[in-house]
Design an enzyme around this catalytic site. Structure first.
Site, PDB file in Angstrom:
ATOM      1  N   GLY A   9       0.990  -1.267  -0.024  1.00 30.09           N
ATOM      2  CA  GLY A   9      -0.054  -0.184   0.096  1.00 30.09           C
ATOM      3  C   GLY A   9       0.734   1.256   0.085  1.00 30.09           C
ATOM      4  CB  VAL A  61      -1.694  -7.585  -0.232  1.00 27.61           C
ATOM      5  CG1 VAL A  61      -0.734  -6.765  -0.658  1.00 27.61           C
ATOM      6  CG2 VAL A  61      -3.089  -6.985   0.328  1.00 27.61           C
ATOM      7  CE1 TYR A 152      -9.680  -0.474   7.880  1.00 17.93           C
ATOM      8  CE2 TYR A 152      -9.915   0.813   9.852  1.00 17.93           C
ATOM      9  CZ  TYR A 152      -9.277   0.370   8.802  1.00 17.93           C
ATOM     10  OH  TYR A 152      -8.024   0.958   8.775  1.00 17.93           O
ATOM     11  CB  ALA A 154     -14.173  -7.660  12.938  1.00 12.03           C
TER      12      ALA A 154
END
Length: 246
Positions: A9, A61, A152, A154
């Site tokens: 990223g 990824v 998100y 979690a």
């Protein structure tokens, strides 16, 4: 110690700032991007113009074959990976009663499975070298659980558990594994907020402002550097105090 570093990223935001900082400290950097080739190329060109080394590589990824190809390209250019920063992430926000199965699966795939695949890819080489630095970019969301971000939160909480387990597994080989938990940071995501929402969120931060990507990068690079050698399994909030609550 100068090392070959991979930052997922790395085309913008926190990942790009981490890549720039690592390069300034002499590391040989590979950045991954999924869609924005132009942005990744610009980051790499900036680093190279400053005297550093940086290779941009397209990789999703969440795909094991892409992950394998990413690290193969990084090793061909710079040698075995000694530093891994898992910064790739994505939001798929929705309230519980509106969240689709796809939104749930996508959030976990990008924010949790992706880091797992990358960690697994570098583990053997780091173990052979008996040295390595892994930093996972989690989120203060993992601690406070905002409404509308259950998937998100979690995933990022799961990343904390993964970080600690890997820290225990790899410590005997001289490898540290830590998590950095950014709070609200001035990135492209924040720029889309309305003025009202921006002000509301800023008021939730005890220091009274949002952080910068450079401040997150500073914490990451501390963990990768000579001063962070005795830190592993840590979860470090860089959030202006947001995680301490109201």
């Amino acid at each position: 110690m100068i090392a070959a570093a991979v930052v997922t990223g790395g085309s913008g935001g926190i990942g790009a700032s981490v890549a720039r900082r690592l390069a300034r400290e002499g590391h040989l950097v590979t950045i991954s991007y999924r869609q924005d080739k132009a942005a990744a190329t610009a980051v790499a060109e900036e680093i190279i113009a400053g005297g550093g080394r940086c290779l941009p590589v397209r990789a999703d990824v969440t795909e094991p074959t892409d992950v394998a190809a990413l690290f193969a390209a990084a090793e061909a250019a710079h040698g075995p990976t000694g530093i891994l920063v898992n910064s790739a992430g994505a939001l798929f926000d929705a309230l519980l009663i509106e969240m689709t199965d796809q939104q749930w699966h996508d959030a976990l795939a990008v924010n949790l499975t992706g880091p797992l695949l990358c960690c697994r890819q570098v583990a053997h080489g780091m173990m052979r070298a008996r040295w390595g630095r892994i930093v996972n970019i989690s989120s203060v969301t993992a601690l406070i659980g905002p409404a509308g971000q259950g998937n998100y939160a979690a995933a990022k909480a799961g990343l904390l558990g993964l970080t600690r387990s890997l820290a225990r597994e790899l410590a005997g080989r001289g490898i540290t594994c830590n998590a950095v938990l950014p709070g609200f940071v001035e990135t492209k995501i924040i720029s889309h907020l309305s003025d009202k929402r921006y002000t509301e969120l800023r008021r939730q931060v005890p220091l009274g402002r949002f952080g910068t990507a450079e401040e997150i990068a500073a914490a990451v690079c501390f963990l990768c550097g000579a001063d962070g050698t005795y830190i592993t399994g840590a979860a470090i909030p860089v959030d202006g105090g947001t995680s301490i609550g109201m």
